[in-house]
Structures are given as structure tokens and as C-alpha cells.
Enzyme design. Structure first.
Site, PDB file in Angstrom:
ATOM      1  N   PRO A  33       0.877  -1.160  -0.122  1.00 54.72           N
ATOM      2  CA  PRO A  33       0.082  -0.167  -0.022  1.00 54.72           C
ATOM      3  C   PRO A  33       0.775   1.182   0.080  1.00 54.72           C
ATOM      4  CG  PRO A  33       0.017  -1.062   2.373  1.00 54.72           C
ATOM      5  CD  PRO A  33       0.927  -1.956   1.351  1.00 54.72           C
ATOM      6  N   THR A  35       0.764   5.526  -0.211  1.00 53.51           N
ATOM      7  CA  THR A  35       0.200   6.707  -0.462  1.00 53.51           C
ATOM      8  C   THR A  35       0.833   7.394  -1.535  1.00 53.51           C
ATOM      9  OG1 THR A  35      -0.437   6.836   2.114  1.00 53.51           O
ATOM     10  CG2 THR A  35      -0.128   8.991   1.029  1.00 53.51           C
ATOM     11  N   HIS A 185      -5.220  -1.025   8.466  1.00 55.11           N
ATOM     12  CA  HIS A 185      -3.768  -0.082   8.754  1.00 55.11           C
ATOM     13  C   HIS A 185      -3.686  -0.101  10.364  1.00 55.11           C
ATOM     14  CE1 HIS A 185      -0.342   2.014   8.384  1.00 55.11           C
ATOM     15  NE2 HIS A 185      -0.764   2.663   7.349  1.00 55.11           N
ATOM     16  N   TYR A 190      -0.142   5.316  13.230  1.00 59.73           N
ATOM     17  CA  TYR A 190      -1.422   5.760  12.868  1.00 59.73           C
ATOM     18  C   TYR A 190      -2.540   5.511  14.105  1.00 59.73           C
ATOM     19  CZ  TYR A 190       0.591   7.273   8.628  1.00 59.73           C
ATOM     20  OH  TYR A 190       1.344   7.979   7.813  1.00 59.73           O
ATOM     21  N   ARG A 237      -2.205  -4.879   8.836  1.00 60.27           N
ATOM     22  CA  ARG A 237      -0.634  -4.331   8.712  1.00 60.27           C
ATOM     23  C   ARG A 237      -0.322  -3.936   9.978  1.00 60.27           C
ATOM     24  NH1 ARG A 237       2.991  -0.514   4.552  1.00 60.27           N
ATOM     25  NH2 ARG A 237       3.840  -2.367   3.716  1.00 60.27           N
ATOM     26  N   ALA A 305       7.178  -7.027   4.569  1.00 64.09           N
ATOM     27  CA  ALA A 305       7.570  -5.794   3.946  1.00 64.09           C
ATOM     28  C   ALA A 305       8.609  -5.267   4.650  1.00 64.09           C
ATOM     29  CB  ALA A 305       6.343  -4.917   3.597  1.00 64.09           C
ATOM     30  N   GLY A 306       9.401  -4.131   3.870  1.00 62.02           N
ATOM     31  CA  GLY A 306      10.439  -3.372   4.430  1.00 62.02           C
ATOM     32  C   GLY A 306      11.686  -3.487   3.794  1.00 62.02           C
ATOM     33  N   GLY A 307      11.820  -2.669   2.707  1.00 62.07           N
ATOM     34  CA  GLY A 307      13.351  -2.781   2.165  1.00 62.07           C
ATOM     35  C   GLY A 307      13.832  -4.114   1.220  1.00 62.07           C
ATOM     36  N   GLY A 328       7.236  -1.924  -2.225  1.00 60.89           N
ATOM     37  CA  GLY A 328       6.784  -0.590  -2.239  1.00 60.89           C
ATOM     38  C   GLY A 328       7.326   0.493  -3.236  1.00 60.89           C
TER      39      GLY A 328
END
Length: 374
Positions: A33, A35, A185, A190, A237, A305-307, A328
Site C-alpha cells: 500500500p 500513499t 492499517h 497511525y 498490517r 515488507a520493508g526494504g 513498495g
């Protein structure tokens, strides 16, 4: 040639098929996802049809950008919503385009909580959160502008069921728009993350204090959404190790483990977790923690996820550290990323300066595919 391709495909773990509940995925490369701030006035725009369809492959899994659940959920310019009939109608052709190419498409439903200011809120009221603690001003992604946040208003116990209901209605609306499911999310500082993290949540009622109390809101959202659309269409997530927007936790592993063990009770489809190495935005840090305890405890599909690169994504799948890998920035810049991974083709470089601009083409739908450069 077909035989060679078939063999090459089998030797790339990311390109192997996977059955995620009712969904038959042809590969394990997920669109994370992202933005993009191009939904003018919170309404998804026709230019998103091309953007998402470019990134769709038959049997590919895509997660839409973070989408607000209510008029208090917004904190950035031109991020989409799904709380009105107009939003639902605007999403329909985008979802249809992904389905026309054989993709599986989930909507990420989101409330920013205190990561907002009066300018984004109805009647210029204060943003809402679990706390009254404000966030310090932050440099925007362009490195020039400063984002300022209005001190939030602490939600009363009586108001919390209404927020849970906003997530439930957003999930219902997502299904009406044609999405295959939703991702809640619960990451990156958030609202749901604000409740979970002990460096933010300073409540003394049933939503604060103990780990169980801090996770109560998140699990109420999961329960409501799962009951509304079915647990087999729900993911979440989480980023227990991350410290985005001043939302860190003193015991992230305990938080992550408690959450996945609790999620098992609801039978949801997947858990999407941010690697511990991505503690802050866009920076990979050396880290002794791993997601393996959470991966082993969770009974559904696990997405990391993440790099990730092609190499460590393949390794993570091959070694059983995850089922699927979400990309991403590389997917943003390479609409045909699974094909490039299959062929081990060079990747387009991403241009960070156009990640969040409002232009409907530049840095959005103008990254070339292999076919367009051949």
C-alpha cells in the site's frame, strides 16, 4: 524458449504460486500500500485506473493505498476515502481495471489519529487519538516543507465504539466498490498503532496500561470488520518494531507476538508485518530482531515488507520466513516488477521527489515497462 522460461520461473521462489485462502496467487510479489496523494478532495481519480492496472498481473495481489474510514481519518492532502457513496463509485472503475487483468485487490482502511491537523479535520476540530500528547513538527518527504500537527483530543471510552464502527462501514463500502477484501492499517504510528504502543498510549482506562488493554481497540476493529465481510477477506498490517511518528514500544516483540496470537482467534486471512530493520522511514538499520517468532505463531498467510530486494525476497520465501513479500518503492517505479524479477532484468530507479506530488502522470504512470523500452 517456453521451457527455459518455465524452468527459470520455478527457480525463483518469489515467482512460485501460492494459495492465500480462497485466492490463487500466481506469484508472491505483492504491491505494498503506497500513499500517492493524487485523490483530489479525497475522491479517487480516473488516473488511478492506469496506475493500478499497470501494476496488475494475472493472479497478482495488490493492496491499495491507505484509504480513510471517515472525515476525521485524514491527515495528508488528497488521500482517498471510502466513507461516502461518491468514494465507493469512484473506486469501482479502478477495482474493475485490476480485476480485468486478473488481479486480486484489497483496500487498506486507515485512520491517521493524531497524525493530522485542524486543516484536515471537519469544522477545524482537533484530531482524535488515544492520547492528548502532540507530535513534534516533522520534515516532509520533499525535505523542504515542515508538517505541523495539532495537539490531539483524547477519545472518551464512549466514543471508541463509533470509531470501530467507522472501520466496519469502510469495510462494507470496500466490498460494495468491488474490492476482494480489506487490510486494516495497524502500523506506522497511525490511530490503531497509537493505541497499541506504550510510548504513546498513556490511558488509565480499559484501553490503556497493560499490553492486553492497549491492543483492545485493534482487536475490536478486527472483530467488527471480520464479522462484517468475513474473516477470509481481512488482513492487517502491523509494525511493532517501528517508531514512526513518535510511536515506539518498549517491548515490540511481546507486542507483535500478543497480536498475532490474538489474531488467530478471529481466523483472518493474513498478517502483513514490517521488518524490524525498517525502524524509521526509508532507512534500513542493523537489527538483531526478526519476525520469525510472529511468523511461526500466526496461523494464516504471512506477508513481510520493508526494504526487500529481489535477492533477499527470494531468500525469505525459500527459507520459509514469509509466504509473500510486499514491495513498495520498487513496484512504484517498475509496473512489471514480477516479470523483471522472473527475468532478473534491470530495475528502473525510483524518483523520491515525485512520490507525493499531485501530478496525475509524472512519477505515477510514466515509469516504463520492459515492453515499452524494448
Amino acid at each position: 524458449m517456453e521451457m527455459v522460461n518455465a524452468e527459470a520461473k520455478q527457480s525463483v521462489p518469489l515467482l512460485t504460486p501460492y494459495k492465500m485462502g480462497r485466492f490463487n496467487l500466481s506469484h508472491r510479489v505483492v504491491l505494498a500500500p503506497l500513499t500517492r496523494q493524487k485523490s483530489y478532495g479525497s475522491v479517487p481519480q480516473p488516473h488511478a485506473i492506469l496506475y493500478y492496472s499497470q501494476r496488475t498481473s494475472p493472479g497478482g495481489f495488490l493492496i491499495a493505498e491507505a484509504t480513510g474510514v471517515s472525515d476525521t481519518a485524514q491527515g495528508y492532502p488528497d488521500t482517498p476515502g471510502i466513507w461516502t457513496k461518491e468514494h465507493v463509485e469512484a473506486w469501482k472503475p479502478i477495482v474493475d481495471a485490476v480485476h480485468a487483468k486478473g488481479g486480486i485487490f484489497f483496500c487498506q482502511i486507515w485512520h491517521v489519529g493524531r497524525v493530522s491537523n485542524r486543516g484536515f479535520q471537519p469544522r477545524r476540530q482537533a484530531p482524535i487519538s488515544c492520547t492528548g500528547k502532540p507530535i513534534m513538527p516533522q520534515m516532509r518527504a520533499n525535505g523542504i516543507d515542515e508538517a505541523r500537527f495539532t495537539p490531539p483530543r483524547r477519545l472518551s471510552i464512549e466514543e471508541i465504539p463509533g470509531i470501530v464502527n467507522d472501520f466496519r462501514l469502510a469495510a462494507r463500502n470496500a466490498m460494495e466498490a468491488g474490492f476482494d477484501g480489506v487490510e486494516i492499517h495497524g502500523a506506522h504510528g497511525y490511530l490503531i498503532d497509537q493505541f497499541m504502543k506504550d510510548k504513546v498510549n498513556d490511558r488509565t482506562d480499559e484501553y490503556g496500561g497493560s499490553l492486553q488493554n492497549r491492543c483492545k481497540f485493534a482487536l475490536e476493529v478486527v472483530d467488527a470488520v471480520a464479522k462484517e465481510i468475513g474473516p477470509d477477506r481481512v488482513g492487517i498490517r502491523l509494525s511493532p518494531f517501528a517508531d514512526y511518528m513518535e510511536s515506539g514500544d518498549t517491548n515490540p516483540e511481546a507486542l507483535g507476538l500478543y497480536m498475532v496470537e490474538s489474531l488467530n482467534k478471529y481466523g483472518i486471512l493474513y498478517c502483513h508485518m514490517i521488518e524490524p530493520r525498517m525502524k524509521t522511514v526509508g532507512e534500513i538499520a542493523a537489527c538483531s530482531h526478526t519476525l520469525m517468532p510472529m511468523r511461526e505463531a500466526f496461523k494464516g498467510t504471512f506477508i513481510s515488507a520493508g526494504g526487500f530486494t529481489r535477492e533477499d525476497g527470494n531468500e525469505a520465501v525459500a527459507k520459509g520466513r514469509t509466504d509473500l513479500v510486499a514491495y513498495g518503492r520498487w513496484f512504484l517505479a517498475n509496473p512489471d516488477l514480477p516479470k523483471r524479477f522472473q527475468l532478473d532484468a534491470p530495475l528502473n530507479k525510483y524518483n523520491r521527489s515525485t512520490f507525493y506530488t499531485s501530478d496525475p502522470v509524472v512519477g505515477y504512470t510514466d515509469y516504463p515497462s520492459l515492453e515499452s523500452t524494448a
